[in-house]
Design an enzyme around this catalytic site. Structure first.
Site, PDB file in Angstrom:
ATOM      1  CB  SER A 122      -0.947   0.003   1.206  1.00 26.87           C
ATOM      2  OG  SER A 122      -0.230  -0.155   2.408  1.00 26.87           O
ATOM      3  CG  ASN A 131      -4.037  -4.617  12.792  1.00 28.51           C
ATOM      4  OD1 ASN A 131      -3.446  -4.520  11.716  1.00 28.51           O
ATOM      5  ND2 ASN A 131      -4.404  -5.779  13.303  1.00 28.51           N
ATOM      6  CB  THR A 166     -42.227  24.367  -8.893  1.00 27.89           C
ATOM      7  OG1 THR A 166     -43.350  24.784  -9.659  1.00 27.89           O
ATOM      8  CG2 THR A 166     -42.091  25.249  -7.666  1.00 27.89           C
ATOM      9  CG  HIS A 167     -43.215  20.824 -11.511  1.00 27.74           C
ATOM     10  ND1 HIS A 167     -43.345  19.522 -11.094  1.00 27.74           N
ATOM     11  CD2 HIS A 167     -43.969  21.569 -10.660  1.00 27.74           C
ATOM     12  CE1 HIS A 167     -44.167  19.473 -10.056  1.00 27.74           C
ATOM     13  NE2 HIS A 167     -44.559  20.697  -9.759  1.00 27.74           N
ATOM     14  CB  SER A 209     -16.227  24.301 -29.740  1.00 27.19           C
ATOM     15  OG  SER A 209     -16.209  23.456 -30.875  1.00 27.19           O
ATOM     16  CE  LYS A 262     -21.469  24.503 -29.046  1.00 34.98           C
ATOM     17  NZ  LYS A 262     -21.876  23.619 -28.012  1.00 34.98           N
ATOM     18  CG  ASN A 271     -18.549  24.555 -24.872  1.00 31.11           C
ATOM     19  OD1 ASN A 271     -19.612  24.999 -25.317  1.00 31.11           O
ATOM     20  ND2 ASN A 271     -17.682  23.891 -25.618  1.00 31.11           N
ATOM     21  CD  GLU A 312     -20.683  21.063 -19.837  1.00 27.69           C
ATOM     22  OE1 GLU A 312     -19.781  20.381 -20.363  1.00 27.69           O
ATOM     23  OE2 GLU A 312     -21.439  21.799 -20.493  1.00 27.69           O
ATOM     24  CE1 TYR A 345      -6.383  -3.214   8.760  1.00 27.53           C
ATOM     25  CE2 TYR A 345      -5.390  -5.380   8.477  1.00 27.53           C
ATOM     26  CZ  TYR A 345      -5.602  -4.090   8.026  1.00 27.53           C
ATOM     27  OH  TYR A 345      -5.041  -3.686   6.851  1.00 27.53           O
ATOM     28  CD  GLN A 389      -3.133  -2.420   1.850  1.00 25.02           C
ATOM     29  OE1 GLN A 389      -2.448  -2.647   2.838  1.00 25.02           O
ATOM     30  NE2 GLN A 389      -2.857  -2.939   0.666  1.00 25.02           N
ATOM     31  CE  LYS A 409      -4.512   3.094   4.758  1.00 28.60           C
ATOM     32  NZ  LYS A 409      -5.359   1.864   4.895  1.00 28.60           N
TER      33      LYS A 409
HETATM   34  N1  ARG Z   1      -1.464  -1.194   4.928  1.00 26.11           N
HETATM   35  C1  ARG Z   1      -2.369  -1.647   5.928  1.00 26.11           C
HETATM   36  C2  ARG Z   1      -3.705  -0.946   5.774  1.00 26.11           C
HETATM   37  O1  ARG Z   1      -3.734   0.040   5.128  1.00 26.11           O
HETATM   38  C3  ARG Z   1      -1.802  -1.362   7.267  1.00 26.11           C
HETATM   39  C4  ARG Z   1      -2.258  -2.288   8.336  1.00 26.11           C
HETATM   40  C5  ARG Z   1      -1.696  -3.618   8.103  1.00 26.11           C
HETATM   41  N2  ARG Z   1      -1.926  -4.527   9.179  1.00 26.11           N
HETATM   42  C6  ARG Z   1      -1.788  -5.822   8.989  1.00 26.11           C
HETATM   43  N3  ARG Z   1      -1.961  -6.564  10.003  1.00 26.11           N
HETATM   44  N4  ARG Z   1      -1.469  -6.325   7.841  1.00 26.11           N
HETATM   45  O2  ARG Z   1      -4.725  -1.360   6.273  1.00 26.11           O
END
Ligand code: ARG
Length: 463
Positions: free
Chosen positions: A22, A109, A154-155, A276, A282, A284, A289, A316, A321, A324
């Site tokens: 990660s 964790n 409205t509408h 454009s 144009k 835009n 958007e 956990y 993971q 993220k």
């Molecule tokens: N990279 C892991 C995460 O984002 C960190 C925690 C990892 N813990 C483990 N026991 N493998 O969740």
């Protein structure tokens, strides 16, 4: 470099490493990871678990790593699994034995739970600030356009006349609730998971209250299993972001309509429009958007995390993971949308004449014509029918209600007098709406004063 090599006999396969790692995305947590580690080691030494000398070496080492990352001298190289392994490996490489003591009484964790919370807390404050910046711009528009008449819809059909101040004021309220949601979820988020260990706390005499205090939390989390497996705070944040994105998207939709050839209520600044490649005429509304379009990925992040979490047993699991990338993307996206939208709306030109002209036709004053009759004693249902007949006549001839002669009015109802024309003028229609929350300038002035106070009194959108 593995934190967990001891029990393993085979080298990790490259594809497995790449699938599992990660660092490529959690590297953005480096500062929070280091801050958390510094607080943790201060606590360890206060509790006599780590010596003062080791504590000082660890803190100096971590500060050096932080500085080197920020100065671009320390690269995030691929052999490390995640930001936690990365920092710990570099620490031990730099300060030796002492570095290996940092992870005492801690697990990745509770560490990752802490890092994400610290990161989200900062972003929550930043987002609330961006919402506030936008609200300040909206308030400026409201103050300037108390008597800029426009049709209310409205509408998507013209309904009754309002003012630009009133229309923009509706968005001010939406963003006020958004700020309230952010400050509300921030409170719930602000408990420190550090000390929960892998899931069952630790046998070391940690002082969790102390670490929580050092990191600006209101206190430690209550249950160690919940601490490492709770992602509610992130789901709440993504929920709040999804609502902000939805509000921005609705506003963009209106700007796009208002900027269209048919409405021409606004003129976008050149800096916020594009041309454009084929059609020379144009201009835009791309930014509006795009902000509208990006709403999809913010909703996606919320759905993604809700789905990831729905089947995870305590405590956990590596599934987490996956929180993220989606969360980072949604946070970045909404920050970008807020900034760009604020820039766009603060440079837009409102075409008062076009707005007023549009409010003048389309019978937005028909309700007021009926109210006129009611004030002269006609029951509302009859008044509704009488004005309906008048509207029909106008439609036939392609004119507005105020273009009918008094004789024509009287032909439908003898109750009409010369004062009907004043009663259905745009100005009267708007000015008479003075109940709390209505567009009449008297009501709007009160509302604007209250908005200004709420924005500046530090109440964070909480009422
Ligand atoms: N990279 C892991 C995460 O984002 C960190 C925690 C990892 N813990 C483990 N026991 N493998 O969740």
């Amino acid at each position: 470099m593995k934190l967990w090599g001891g029990r393993f006999t085979k080298e990790e396969n490259t594809a497995v490493h790449e699938f599992n790692e990660s660092l490529s995305f959690d590297r953005r947590l480096y500062r929070q990871d280091i801050e958390g580690s510094i607080a943790h080691v201060r606590m360890l030494s206060k509790q006599g678990i780590v010596s003062e000398a080791d504590r000082d070496a660890i803190i100096a080492g971590l500060e050096g790593i932080l500085k080197d990352i920020e100065d671009g001298r320390l690269e995030f190289t691929k052999e490390h699994e995640d930001i936690h392994s990365f920092v710990e490996a570099h620490l031990t490489e730099r300060i030796g034995e002492a570095g290996k003591r940092l992870h005492t009484g801690r697990s990745r964790n509770d560490q990752v739970a802490l890092d994400m919370k610290l990161y989200c807390r900062e972003r929550t404050d930043e987002l609330a600030g961006l919402v506030k910046d936008l609200q300040r711009v909206l308030l400026g528009i409201m103050e300037e356009h108390l008597t800029t008449y426009m049709p209310g819809f409205t509408h998507l059909q013209k309904a009754q006349p309002v003012t630009l101040a009133h229309h923009v004021g509706a968005y001010f309220e939406m963003f006020e609730r958004d700020r309230g949601r952010l400050s509300d979820l921030r409170k719930r988020m602000n408990l420190c998971p550090l000390g929960a260990g892998a899931l069952a706390g630790t046998t070391y005499p940690l002082d969790r209250e102390y670490t929580a205090g050092l990191l600006g939390f209101d206190g430690p989390t209550y249950n160690s299993m919940d601490s490492v497996s709770d992602r509610d705070y992130l789901i709440e944040l993504l929920g709040a972001l999804a609502i902000i994105a939805m509000h921005l998207s609705r506003f963009c939709e209106e700007i796009i309509l208002w900027n269209s050839n048919e409405y021409r209520f606004v003129e976008l600044d050149d800096a916020y429009s594009t041309g454009s490649s084929i059609m020379p005429q144009k201009k835009n509304p791309d930014i509006a958007e795009l902000v509208r379009g990006k709403t999809g990925r913010v909703y996606g992040a919320l759905m993604s995390l809700l789905t990831t979490m729905k089947g995870i047993p305590l405590a956990y699991n590596k599934d987490m993971q996956e929180d993220k990338e989606a969360a980072f993307d949604a946070i970045d996206t909404v920050k970008g949308c807020l900034k760009l939208f604020t820039g766009m709306i603060s440079t837009v030109t409102f075409r008062k004449d076009a707005m007023a002209a549009s409010a003048k036709n389309g019978f937005t004053n028909a309700t007021d014509a009926a109210d006129y009759l009611v004030n002269k004693g006609v029951p509302f249902r009859d008044a509704h029918g009488i004005v309906g007949q008048l509207v029909l006549r106008c439609i036939d001839r392609g004119i507005a209600l105020d273009e009918l002669s008094l004789e024509e009015y009287k032909a439908v109802s003898p109750v009409f007098e010369e004062d009907i024309y004043d009663a259905i003028s745009l100005k009267t229609c708007v000015e008479k709406r003075t109940v709390t929350g209505a567009p009449g300038p008297a009501a709007m002035e009160r509302a604007i004063r209250a908005c200004r106070e709420r924005l500046e009194d530090g109440s964070d959108g909480q009422r």
